[in-house]
Design an enzyme around this catalytic site. Structure first.
Site, mmCIF file in Angstrom:
data_model
loop_
_atom_site.group_PDB
_atom_site.id
_atom_site.type_symbol
_atom_site.label_atom_id
_atom_site.label_comp_id
_atom_site.label_asym_id
_atom_site.label_seq_id
_atom_site.Cartn_x
_atom_site.Cartn_y
_atom_site.Cartn_z
ATOM 1 C CE LYS A 1 -1.781 2.418 3.160
ATOM 2 N NZ LYS A 1 -1.757 3.939 2.375
ATOM 3 C CB SER B 1 4.249 8.381 12.105
ATOM 4 O OG SER B 1 3.162 7.734 12.204
ATOM 5 N N GLY C 1 3.124 3.116 13.790
ATOM 6 C CA GLY C 1 3.690 1.811 13.638
ATOM 7 C C GLY C 1 3.549 1.143 14.939
ATOM 8 C CD GLU D 1 13.842 0.876 8.479
ATOM 9 O OE1 GLU D 1 14.158 1.878 8.884
ATOM 10 O OE2 GLU D 1 14.472 -0.235 8.493
ATOM 11 C CB CYS E 1 13.072 8.947 8.127
ATOM 12 S SG CYS E 1 14.098 8.079 6.939
ATOM 13 C CD GLU F 1 10.251 12.269 11.894
ATOM 14 O OE1 GLU F 1 8.972 11.845 12.071
ATOM 15 O OE2 GLU F 1 11.126 11.651 11.252
HETATM 16 P P1 NAD Z 1 2.169 7.735 8.668
HETATM 17 O O1 NAD Z 1 2.701 6.680 9.604
HETATM 18 O O2 NAD Z 1 1.198 8.524 8.854
HETATM 19 O O3 NAD Z 1 1.901 6.742 7.209
HETATM 20 C C1 NAD Z 1 2.676 5.856 6.724
HETATM 21 C C2 NAD Z 1 1.930 4.830 6.076
HETATM 22 O O4 NAD Z 1 0.737 4.115 6.777
HETATM 23 C C3 NAD Z 1 0.897 5.437 4.749
HETATM 24 O O5 NAD Z 1 0.573 4.762 3.758
HETATM 25 C C4 NAD Z 1 -0.226 5.546 5.596
HETATM 26 O O6 NAD Z 1 -1.466 5.311 4.880
HETATM 27 C C5 NAD Z 1 -0.383 4.285 6.481
HETATM 28 N N1 NAD Z 1 -1.188 4.363 7.709
HETATM 29 C C6 NAD Z 1 -1.574 5.460 8.317
HETATM 30 N N2 NAD Z 1 -2.385 4.808 9.334
HETATM 31 C C7 NAD Z 1 -2.494 3.459 9.253
HETATM 32 C C8 NAD Z 1 -3.163 2.422 10.153
HETATM 33 N N3 NAD Z 1 -4.005 2.608 11.068
HETATM 34 N N4 NAD Z 1 -2.800 1.287 9.651
HETATM 35 C C9 NAD Z 1 -2.003 0.901 8.632
HETATM 36 N N5 NAD Z 1 -1.376 1.933 7.955
HETATM 37 C C10 NAD Z 1 -1.563 3.125 8.120
HETATM 38 O O7 NAD Z 1 3.708 8.470 7.931
HETATM 39 P P2 NAD Z 1 3.816 9.483 7.026
HETATM 40 O O8 NAD Z 1 3.347 10.899 7.475
HETATM 41 O O9 NAD Z 1 3.199 9.282 5.887
HETATM 42 O O10 NAD Z 1 5.393 9.616 6.930
HETATM 43 C C11 NAD Z 1 6.298 10.385 7.638
HETATM 44 C C12 NAD Z 1 6.624 9.330 8.821
HETATM 45 O O11 NAD Z 1 7.459 8.315 8.263
HETATM 46 C C13 NAD Z 1 7.772 10.073 9.606
HETATM 47 O O12 NAD Z 1 7.743 10.006 11.117
HETATM 48 C C14 NAD Z 1 9.317 9.780 9.030
HETATM 49 O O13 NAD Z 1 10.495 10.023 9.751
HETATM 50 C C15 NAD Z 1 8.993 8.440 8.746
HETATM 51 N N6 NAD Z 1 9.825 7.676 7.753
HETATM 52 C C16 NAD Z 1 10.849 6.807 8.354
HETATM 53 C C17 NAD Z 1 11.659 6.305 7.427
HETATM 54 C C18 NAD Z 1 12.756 5.420 7.907
HETATM 55 O O14 NAD Z 1 13.239 4.561 6.930
HETATM 56 N N7 NAD Z 1 12.958 5.088 9.097
HETATM 57 C C19 NAD Z 1 11.619 6.660 6.045
HETATM 58 C C20 NAD Z 1 10.715 7.443 5.657
HETATM 59 C C21 NAD Z 1 9.711 7.854 6.408
#
Ligand code: NAD
Length: 505
Positions: free
Chosen positions: A196, A250, A254, A272, A306, A403
């Site tokens: 997804k 996030s 997570g 991650e 990130c 962050e």
């Molecule tokens: P997010 O956690 O809001 O969303 C990430 C993904 O999770 C999206 O596809 C979203 O649709 C999905 N999602 C949202 N709610 C969900 C749920 N209840 N169940 C399952 N999936 C769900 O994060 P974001 O705002 O899209 O991305 C930013 C975050 O990602 C930041 O914290 C950033 O640091 C992190 N990030 C980490 C890495 C790494 O490798 N460590 C890399 C890139 C981004």
């Protein structure tokens, strides 16, 4: 086009670039592009213009069910897990070649969807994604078990078997990179999968799915289902027939992913998550280079990285000169249309992100940090923000702890190495860190003292397919790069057999 960080408005001008047509907007399930079962669609927005790029089919729980069924069939009866690993590798390499042939289109899709710099996508991010495909293609036929000499009349060997159907959930900040960090090792392991993409950036994932089919990846092996987190995403983490979940995003989500994996079929999870990474600059560092690195470390990809170096600690002997240079450089940093070759920073990915970053800037001002430069939106069309630097930041301030995921840097001063270690580790995150020094003893001590998954010495952002990547502490667990990543998608089976006719049998 006017493109300075201090000036103008959205700077959008398509005249220097032929926009690609958007050909793939449906779910990719079992080798076909299909409408979602509900028929619902969602709009994906161009962050440069705030206009709709395309309407994309919205996957939900029932679409995930169909995709998982296809992936299960492909895993249980299809050729992918059974074919010679060298054959899987050939197909993966073919896919990489097709991506390279179509790199302009792929790069443009991420620029339109995520506001990422087109030339960065074309010359850095997507090449690193195709490198990952090739790296894991090369690893596919080197997955070995062990032979174990048991005590007594038996011996054993271990088989490294693909874990099965994998669910991948990825964010929007690096859509191509995240896609291939997940898909490449799991394909090499022989898994099948449902991915997804983030709702903000579904387009490149669908384009890659189209190229995967052309490359010969069998139907059902790779399924791409765009949709929202609480619906399609949650359906993946809670699915009873998905064998493992790999998530990037996030901390908050997570945690939910882990909980629903536990509540459903106890599938293993790898996470991650975010970061609040320190860049620690010692008195003996080259000040000019350090200022460049500090700027690149936070402003690249408009801070939506990130591993962004969002906390910069500078030793007191060079602090004043460093601060002056950094601010001078930040004022010439070019904010503008991410398709333009001179732009260094495009728009934030969406309105939510823009508002969130501006509210953190307000927080910094309210908490008493000194705003050295930036601090405002650029123009009123498109989600552009000025490169922003705060000094006089205290450890406990929100801008030093949370962050922000935007072009906002918190600058702090330190006297002694012990203080730098304590401050560097003063975070719930532990994704990355940077150290700048010419002293090998300082570099060695610091790299061992900082609790982070990657430490860069006199460089930053340098990633490689062979280098494990992933967090310590609340930045997550389970590596997304290097040979370690393969093991997230494998499980070990021990086979025990007598070496001669034992009297017990
Ligand atoms: P997010 O956690 O809001 O969303 C990430 C993904 O999770 C999206 O596809 C979203 O649709 C999905 N999602 C949202 N709610 C969900 C749920 N209840 N169940 C399952 N999936 C769900 O994060 P974001 O705002 O899209 O991305 C930013 C975050 O990602 C930041 O914290 C950033 O640091 C992190 N990030 C980490 C890495 C790494 O490798 N460590 C890399 C890139 C981004």
């Amino acid at each position: 086009m006017s493109a300075s960080s201090d000036s103008g408005n959205g700077h959008n001008d398509n005249s220097f670039f032929n926009m690609p047509t958007i050909n793939f907007t449906k779910l990719f399930i079992n080798g076909n592009f299909v409408h979602s079962i509900s028929g619902r669609k969602f709009e994906t927005i161009d962050p440069r213009t705030e206009e709709v790029i395309a309407s994309v089919s919205e996957g939900d729980r029932e679409d995930i069910d169909v995709a998982v069924e296809a992936a299960r069939e492909a895993f249980d009866r299809g050729p992918w897990p059974r074919m010679a690993a060298t054959e899987r590798a050939k197909i993966m390499v073919k896919w990489a070649e097709l991506i390279e042939e179509n790199i302009d289109e792929a790069a443009a899709l991420d620029t339109m969807d995520a506001g990422k710099l087109y030339y960065f996508n074309k010359f850095a991010e997507i090449p690193s994604a195709t490198n990952a495909l090739r790296y894991y293609a090369g690893a596919a036929d080197k997955i070995h078990g062990k032979v174990l000499k048991m005590n007594g009349d038996f011996h054993a060997y271990t088989l490294m078997e693909p874990i099965g159907v994998v669910g991948h959930i990825i964010p929007w900040n690096a859509p191509s990179f995240a896609f291939f960090m997940k898909v490449s090792p799991s394909l090499a392991a022989g898994c099948t999968m449902v991915l997804k993409p983030a709702e903000q950036t579904p387009l490149s994932a669908l384009f890659y799915a189209h190229l995967a089919k052309l490359a010969g990846i069998p139907d059902g092996v790779l399924n791409v289902v765009p949709g929202f987190g609480p619906t399609a995403g949650a359906a993946i983490s809670s699915h009873m027939d998905i064998d493992a979940v790999s998530f990037t995003g996030s901390i908050e989500v997570g945690r939910e992913v882990m909980q629903s994996a536990a509540r459903s079929n106890l599938k293993p999870v790898s996470l991650e998550l975010g970061g609040k990474s320190p860049l620690i600059i010692f008195d003996d560092a080259d000040i000019d280079k350090a200022a460049d690195l500090a700027l690149i470390g936070i402003m690249s990809n408009k801070g939506e990285v990130c591993v962004a170096s969002s906390r910069v600690y500078v030793q007191e002997g060079i602090y004043n000169e460093f601060e002056k240079k950094l601010v001078e450089k930040a004022k010439t940093w070019v904010v503008g249309d991410p398709f333009h070759p001179k732009s260094q920073q495009g728009p934030q990915a969406d309105m939510k992100q823009l508002k969130k970053i501006l509210s953190y800037i307000e927080h910094g001002n309210r908490e008493g940090a000194t705003l050295l430069t930036g601090g405002n939106r650029v123009g009123n069309k498109g989600y552009y923000i000025q490169p922003t630097i705060f000094s006089n930041v205290k450890e406990e301030m929100v801008i030093a702890q949370e962050e922000i995921f935007g072009p906002v840097l918190a600058l702090m001063k330190f006297k002694r190495m012990e203080e730098a270690i304590k401050s560097g580790n003063n975070s719930k995150y532990g994704l990355a860190a940077g150290i700048m020094t010419k002293n090998i003893d300082t570099a060695n001590t610091m790299s061992r003292s900082i609790r982070a998954g990657v430490v860069w010495i006199n460089c930053y952002f340098v990633l490689g397919s062979d280098v494990p990547f992933g967090g310590y502490k609340m930045s997550g667990f389970g590596k997304d790069s290097g040979l370690e990543a393969l093991h997230k998608y494998l499980q070990t089976k021990s086979v025990v057999t007598p070496i001669y006719n034992s009297p017990w049998l």
